[in-house]
Scaffold this motif. Structure first.
Motif, mmCIF file in Angstrom:
data_model
loop_
_atom_site.group_PDB
_atom_site.id
_atom_site.type_symbol
_atom_site.label_atom_id
_atom_site.label_comp_id
_atom_site.label_asym_id
_atom_site.label_seq_id
_atom_site.Cartn_x
_atom_site.Cartn_y
_atom_site.Cartn_z
ATOM 1 N N PHE A 6 0.750 -1.191 -0.029
ATOM 2 C CA PHE A 6 0.211 0.232 0.221
ATOM 3 C C PHE A 6 0.998 1.042 -0.082
ATOM 4 O O PHE A 6 0.318 1.829 -0.776
ATOM 5 C CB PHE A 6 -0.759 -0.081 1.533
ATOM 6 C CG PHE A 6 -1.528 1.092 1.367
ATOM 7 C CD1 PHE A 6 -2.658 1.875 0.453
ATOM 8 C CD2 PHE A 6 -0.941 1.725 2.746
ATOM 9 C CE1 PHE A 6 -3.231 2.990 0.758
ATOM 10 C CE2 PHE A 6 -1.944 3.444 2.668
ATOM 11 C CZ PHE A 6 -2.623 3.565 2.078
ATOM 12 N N PHE A 7 2.230 1.284 0.482
ATOM 13 C CA PHE A 7 2.878 2.402 0.622
ATOM 14 C C PHE A 7 3.814 2.606 -0.041
ATOM 15 O O PHE A 7 4.300 3.938 -0.831
ATOM 16 C CB PHE A 7 3.681 2.823 2.784
ATOM 17 C CG PHE A 7 2.571 2.954 2.843
ATOM 18 C CD1 PHE A 7 2.729 4.242 3.383
ATOM 19 C CD2 PHE A 7 1.795 2.330 4.154
ATOM 20 C CE1 PHE A 7 1.613 5.037 4.667
ATOM 21 C CE2 PHE A 7 1.119 2.722 4.953
ATOM 22 C CZ PHE A 7 0.856 4.215 5.744
ATOM 23 N N LYS A 8 3.786 1.248 -1.371
ATOM 24 C CA LYS A 8 4.819 1.583 -2.208
ATOM 25 C C LYS A 8 3.930 2.192 -3.211
ATOM 26 O O LYS A 8 4.324 3.280 -3.807
ATOM 27 C CB LYS A 8 5.126 0.527 -2.362
ATOM 28 C CG LYS A 8 6.523 -0.150 -2.502
ATOM 29 C CD LYS A 8 6.590 -1.811 -2.708
ATOM 30 C CE LYS A 8 8.216 -2.469 -1.858
ATOM 31 N NZ LYS A 8 8.659 -3.342 -2.951
ATOM 32 N N MET B 132 12.771 3.766 3.883
ATOM 33 C CA MET B 132 11.529 3.711 4.629
ATOM 34 C C MET B 132 10.886 2.482 4.423
ATOM 35 O O MET B 132 9.895 2.601 5.281
ATOM 36 C CB MET B 132 11.206 5.247 2.887
ATOM 37 C CG MET B 132 11.498 6.330 2.362
ATOM 38 S SD MET B 132 10.703 7.229 1.589
ATOM 39 C CE MET B 132 9.041 7.404 1.691
ATOM 40 N N GLU B 133 11.426 2.055 3.862
ATOM 41 C CA GLU B 133 10.737 0.492 4.428
ATOM 42 C C GLU B 133 10.716 -0.200 6.107
ATOM 43 O O GLU B 133 10.142 -0.557 6.756
ATOM 44 C CB GLU B 133 10.633 -0.641 3.234
ATOM 45 C CG GLU B 133 9.611 -1.768 3.603
ATOM 46 C CD GLU B 133 10.592 -3.087 2.684
ATOM 47 O OE1 GLU B 133 10.144 -3.938 2.432
ATOM 48 O OE2 GLU B 133 9.996 -2.346 1.598
ATOM 49 N N ALA B 134 11.564 0.294 6.451
ATOM 50 C CA ALA B 134 12.601 0.064 8.168
ATOM 51 C C ALA B 134 11.517 0.906 8.421
ATOM 52 O O ALA B 134 10.768 -0.003 9.608
ATOM 53 C CB ALA B 134 13.579 0.251 7.978
ATOM 54 N N ASP B 135 11.605 2.352 8.091
ATOM 55 C CA ASP B 135 10.546 3.656 8.963
ATOM 56 C C ASP B 135 9.375 2.851 8.965
ATOM 57 O O ASP B 135 8.360 2.744 10.389
ATOM 58 C CB ASP B 135 10.121 4.115 7.990
ATOM 59 C CG ASP B 135 9.271 5.282 9.051
ATOM 60 O OD1 ASP B 135 10.740 5.576 9.862
ATOM 61 O OD2 ASP B 135 8.629 6.149 8.626
ATOM 62 N N PRO C 114 1.754 11.995 -5.045
ATOM 63 C CA PRO C 114 2.149 10.894 -5.036
ATOM 64 C C PRO C 114 0.852 9.591 -5.359
ATOM 65 O O PRO C 114 0.621 8.877 -6.071
ATOM 66 C CB PRO C 114 3.308 10.037 -4.832
ATOM 67 C CG PRO C 114 2.571 11.050 -3.799
ATOM 68 C CD PRO C 114 2.502 12.002 -3.774
ATOM 69 N N TRP C 115 -0.586 9.841 -4.598
ATOM 70 C CA TRP C 115 -1.249 9.218 -4.513
ATOM 71 C C TRP C 115 -2.563 9.153 -5.816
ATOM 72 O O TRP C 115 -3.094 7.768 -5.604
ATOM 73 C CB TRP C 115 -2.009 8.466 -3.171
ATOM 74 C CG TRP C 115 -2.461 9.790 -2.762
ATOM 75 C CD1 TRP C 115 -3.508 10.849 -2.784
ATOM 76 C CD2 TRP C 115 -1.488 10.799 -1.629
ATOM 77 N NE1 TRP C 115 -3.666 11.919 -1.753
ATOM 78 C CE2 TRP C 115 -2.253 12.426 -1.357
ATOM 79 C CE3 TRP C 115 -0.309 11.252 -0.947
ATOM 80 C CZ2 TRP C 115 -1.633 13.284 -1.486
ATOM 81 C CZ3 TRP C 115 -0.258 12.041 -0.153
ATOM 82 C CH2 TRP C 115 -0.145 13.283 -0.488
ATOM 83 N N LEU C 116 -2.280 10.368 -5.859
ATOM 84 C CA LEU C 116 -3.454 10.851 -6.501
ATOM 85 C C LEU C 116 -3.085 9.460 -8.147
ATOM 86 O O LEU C 116 -2.008 9.233 -9.301
ATOM 87 C CB LEU C 116 -3.247 12.412 -7.179
ATOM 88 C CG LEU C 116 -4.147 12.611 -6.630
ATOM 89 C CD1 LEU C 116 -4.075 14.038 -6.955
ATOM 90 C CD2 LEU C 116 -4.932 12.721 -6.102
#
Length: 336
Positions: free
Chosen positions: A193-195, A205-208, A266-268
């Motif tokens: 989802f966050f990708k 960012m993934e570790a965060d 960026p989600w748009l």
């Protein structure tokens, strides 16, 4: 305090850079838990190199993030000496006491925590950097403990968050989506989802993200930080008005500006209806007009010797990861 005395208190004014004839420094990282107050321990990532005469950088993550967000920048900085990243109370792997009269989440308390970490690690002097809302802590710490600071790094911070419009005042057409039950069904689905909703994605960012989440017995995930903590810290941060007259060391002011809506929203989806497209374009135009003015106020409030730089196109969340080489060059140029 005069600049000469500050440098003396910090052990001199050398840059700590790596000489052209020295072998590349080796860097190791240690995860620590440090008690900063009764019943409150913080997760601290400590990158150390064999440059024992170098600079110690201390990095504070922005609101909601944790020490893992600096997993790329910190080891690069540690090659110049040492780098320490701190997950503040309530976030990441740090303890999360609910807000009450004893456990507070205001800027003053967060600065007390940073000072307690330095005392525990025996670190006398630092270059202090903070991302986003952590700029409040950078300014307050520099004013409260001038003898411990040789320089500051402002990683896309506002001049005064008490005067910045809150995100809940933005157009609902542009709001970042919340994860659905399908997204929270597993750690892998939450990462996916966050990708999708970030322009860039990286190991840091993934570790965060992983340190933000709690894995449930059924394999699902939920946020590890209670809403009451997020609310308390956000309200306190946006109510704090920094006093720059107490800052007596130069700072590096770094600003990230979007180039287009992929940088800011960026989600748009790639194709938008006319109303959403117009709202996005207007928001970017306004931001790119107002944000540099705000940055100029911050830069003007800092002592002589300060520098500023703007990255565009860039995103607020990860500009210091995407532009790491350029950022390191700017830091080296400060001569701390």
């Amino acid at each position: 305090m005069p600049m000469a005395l500050l440098l003396s208190a910090c052990g001199g004014g050398g840059s700590g850079g790596v000489g052209p004839f020295l072998p590349p420094p080796t860097v190791t990282v240690t995860d620590r838990r440090i008690l900063v107050a009764p019943g409150v321990s913080l997760h601290v990532r400590d990158w150390q190199s064999n440059r024992v005469d170098g600079i110690t950088f201390v990095l504070l993550p922005g609101f909601g993030a944790n020490a893992q967000h600096f997993n790329s920048l910190a080891p690069a900085l540690a090659k110049r000496g040492r780098a320490v990243a701190i997950s503040c109370r309530g976030f990441g792997r740090s303890d999360k006491p609910l807000p009450d009269a004893t456990h507070r989440y205001d800027t003053q308390t967060l600065v007390d925590d940073v000072h307690a970490v330095l005392e525990a690690l025996g670190i006398p002097c630092i270059v202090l950097g903070g991302h986003s809302l952590a700029g409040n802590q950078v300014t307050l710490f520099a004013g409260r403990y001038p003898q411990r600071v040789r320089g500051l790094i402002y990683l896309d911070n506002a001049f005064d968050y008490s005067k910045v419009p809150r995100s809940d005042e933005e157009s609902p057409l542009l709001a970042e989506p919340e994860p659905t039950p399908a997204d929270t069904a597993s750690l892998s689905s939450m990462i996916a989802f966050f990708k999708r909703v970030n322009r860039n994605w990286s190991a840091a960012m993934e570790a965060d993200l992983i340190d933000k989440l709690e894995v449930l017995p059924d394999g699902g995930v939920r946020w590890g930080t209670p809403v009451t903590i997020r609310t308390a810290m956000s309200e306190a941060g946006y109510a704090f008005s920094p006093d720059y007259t107490l800052v007596h060391v130069p700072g590096l002011v770094l600003t990230a500006l979007p180039g287009d809506r992929r940088d800011m929203f960026p989600w748009l989806p790639a194709t938008l209806d006319a109303e959403t497209e117009q709202a996005a374009n207007e928001a970017i135009l306004l931001f790119n007009r107002v944000r540099p003015q705000d940055t100029a106020r911050l830069f003007a409030a800092l002592p002589p010797g300060s520098q500023q730089a703007t990255f565009q196109p860039a995103t607020h969340a990860d500009f210091f990861i995407e532009n790491e080489v350029a950022l390191l060059s700017l830091i080296d140029g400060m001569g701390w």
